[in-house]
Design an enzyme around this catalytic site. Structure first.
Site, short mmCIF file in Angstrom:
data_model
loop_
_atom_site.label_atom_id
_atom_site.label_comp_id
_atom_site.label_asym_id
_atom_site.label_seq_id
_atom_site.Cartn_x
_atom_site.Cartn_y
_atom_site.Cartn_z
CE LYS A 15 -2.11 -1.21 4.00
NZ LYS A 15 -1.21 -2.36 4.38
NE ARG A 89 -4.09 -0.86 10.29
CZ ARG A 89 -3.09 -0.56 9.59
NH1 ARG A 89 -2.91 0.66 9.00
NH2 ARG A 89 -2.16 -1.32 9.67
NE ARG A 128 8.14 -2.38 5.98
CZ ARG A 128 6.65 -2.11 6.21
NH1 ARG A 128 5.83 -1.66 5.05
NH2 ARG A 128 6.33 -2.61 7.32
NE ARG A 161 6.91 -0.22 9.79
CZ ARG A 161 5.46 -0.08 9.23
NH1 ARG A 161 5.43 0.45 8.00
NH2 ARG A 161 4.45 -0.83 9.74
NE ARG A 172 2.50 -4.68 11.23
CZ ARG A 172 3.50 -4.45 10.33
NH1 ARG A 172 4.79 -4.85 10.91
NH2 ARG A 172 3.17 -3.90 9.38
P1 AP5 Z 1 4.93 -1.52 1.61
O1 AP5 Z 1 4.60 -0.90 0.64
O2 AP5 Z 1 5.69 -0.87 2.88
O3 AP5 Z 1 3.75 -2.26 2.27
P2 AP5 Z 1 2.45 -1.87 3.02
O4 AP5 Z 1 1.12 -2.37 2.50
O5 AP5 Z 1 2.35 -0.29 3.24
O6 AP5 Z 1 2.58 -2.20 4.37
P3 AP5 Z 1 2.65 -1.68 5.95
O7 AP5 Z 1 3.59 -2.70 6.88
O8 AP5 Z 1 3.32 -0.26 6.13
O9 AP5 Z 1 1.41 -1.81 6.37
P4 AP5 Z 1 0.63 -1.93 7.73
O10 AP5 Z 1 -0.69 -1.45 7.37
O11 AP5 Z 1 1.02 -2.82 8.60
O12 AP5 Z 1 1.43 -0.70 8.33
P5 AP5 Z 1 1.13 0.77 8.97
O13 AP5 Z 1 2.44 1.62 9.04
O14 AP5 Z 1 -0.17 1.24 8.25
O15 AP5 Z 1 5.82 -2.85 1.27
C1 AP5 Z 1 6.20 -3.86 1.89
C2 AP5 Z 1 7.72 -4.33 1.29
O16 AP5 Z 1 7.27 -5.01 0.13
C3 AP5 Z 1 8.56 -3.30 1.04
O17 AP5 Z 1 9.75 -3.87 1.42
C4 AP5 Z 1 8.55 -3.17 -0.37
O18 AP5 Z 1 9.59 -2.71 -1.01
C5 AP5 Z 1 7.78 -4.52 -0.86
N1 AP5 Z 1 6.94 -4.68 -1.78
C6 AP5 Z 1 5.93 -3.56 -2.29
N2 AP5 Z 1 5.36 -4.00 -3.52
C7 AP5 Z 1 5.82 -5.23 -3.73
C8 AP5 Z 1 5.59 -6.30 -4.82
N3 AP5 Z 1 4.56 -5.74 -5.75
N4 AP5 Z 1 6.29 -7.19 -5.06
C9 AP5 Z 1 7.38 -7.36 -4.26
N5 AP5 Z 1 7.99 -6.49 -3.05
C10 AP5 Z 1 7.33 -5.36 -2.96
O19 AP5 Z 1 0.49 0.69 10.54
C11 AP5 Z 1 1.63 0.19 11.46
C12 AP5 Z 1 0.78 0.27 12.93
O20 AP5 Z 1 0.21 1.54 13.21
C13 AP5 Z 1 -0.34 -0.60 13.05
O21 AP5 Z 1 -0.03 -1.88 13.40
C14 AP5 Z 1 -1.06 0.18 13.97
O22 AP5 Z 1 -0.72 -0.05 15.34
C15 AP5 Z 1 -0.93 1.58 13.62
N6 AP5 Z 1 -2.22 2.05 12.94
C16 AP5 Z 1 -1.75 2.38 11.66
N7 AP5 Z 1 -2.90 2.75 11.13
C17 AP5 Z 1 -3.80 2.65 11.77
C18 AP5 Z 1 -5.34 2.79 11.98
N8 AP5 Z 1 -6.03 3.36 10.81
N9 AP5 Z 1 -5.91 2.24 13.15
C19 AP5 Z 1 -5.54 1.88 14.02
N10 AP5 Z 1 -3.96 1.63 14.17
C20 AP5 Z 1 -3.27 2.13 13.02
#
Ligand code: AP5
Length: 211
Positions: A15, A89, A128, A161, A172
């Site tokens: 994403k 979420r 990552r 991270r 997660r």
């Molecule tokens: P990447 O693009 O980083 O993936 P992502 O979907 O953004 O993953 P996240 O881990 O950031 O998502 P998340 O939703 O768990 O974390 P968030 O920060 O929102 O890609 C991942 C890897 O794959 C990278 O190395 C990339 O290079 C590679 N890649 C990408 N595309 C590829 C492809 N097509 N092929 C191969 N490789 C590829 O949330 C973190 C924490 O914050 C949560 O756990 C929670 O505690 C809190 N939080 C955040 N938002 C909320 C909310 N709305 N409500 C409550 N808590 C929240």
């Protein structure tokens, strides 16, 4: 009329990678609740102190904190094309977003669902690396930086991270299946599925052609 797009999918589905491409190439504003929370943790704000413990354990931060963050950002970017990356979420977050948007005479235009299996997520997140300075995202095998562990864009040293440890990733994923997946039903008339295991360029082309 500006567009409101939601990126929905498990951790590590890509994403953030696709949001950055749409920001750079198509001028979208990326609102990532994860990035906003990490910034708050780094700056040791009240929100950051509250959120850290939930994030480190792979749990969701309470809805009321997230909703007030989003309210602030929506006021700032009311007339822009927006991608919500990792928000909403939970069902209460989605209902609050609808409510906030209705006051601006807007609604969610499309929800892009990134589909990927859990085991692939674990592999991806272990490799990552992120730039703590400009937020660029890399993968040591699929999308490595040109120089080992150094950001191509700003030269900062890349980091892993805190929540990219296997036991936290598994938590997660569990939280995603329990609390976030019900949004697929909530948004059933707006969902477009994409195969998140395809390569990033193909995924970008598909999303850009849809929106
Ligand atoms: P990447 O693009 O980083 O993936 P992502 O979907 O953004 O993953 P996240 O881990 O950031 O998502 P998340 O939703 O768990 O974390 P968030 O920060 O929102 O890609 C991942 C890897 O794959 C990278 O190395 C990339 O290079 C590679 N890649 C990408 N595309 C590829 C492809 N097509 N092929 C191969 N490789 C590829 O949330 C973190 C924490 O914050 C949560 O756990 C929670 O505690 C809190 N939080 C955040 N938002 C909320 C909310 N709305 N409500 C409550 N808590 C929240």
């Amino acid at each position: 009329m500006s567009k409101i797009i939601i990126f929905l999918g498990p951790p590590g589905a890509g994403k953030g990678t696709q949001s950055q491409l749409l920001k750079e190439r198509n001028g979208f504003i990326q609102i990532s609740t994860g990035d906003l929370l990490r910034e708050a943790v780094k700056n040791q704000t009240e929100l950051g102190k509250l959120a850290k413990q939930y994030m480190d354990e792979g749990k969701l931060v309470p809805d009321d904190l997230i909703i007030s963050l989003i309210k602030e950002k929506l006021q700032e970017y009311a007339d822009k094309n927006i991608i919500f990356d990792g928000f909403p979420r939970t069902i209460p977050q989605a209902e609050s977003l609808d409510n906030l948007l209705s006051h601006l005479n807007k609604n969610v235009d499309a929800v892009i669902l990134f589909k990927i299996e859990d085991d692939e997520v674990v592999k991806r997140l272990a490799g990552r690396r992120v730039c703590p300075s400009c937020g660029a995202v890399y993968h040591m095998i699929y999308n490595p930086p040109k120089t080992d562990e150094i950001c191509d864009k700003c030269g900062a040293r890349l980091i892993q991270r805190d929540d990219d440890k296997e036991e936290v990733i598994r938590k997660r994923l569990e939280v995603y299946h329990q609390q976030t997946k019900p949004l697929i039903e909530y948004y059933k008339n707006k969902i477009v599925e994409i195969d998140a295991t395809d390569n990033p360029k193909n995924i970008y082309n598909k999303i850009a052609s849809m929106i």
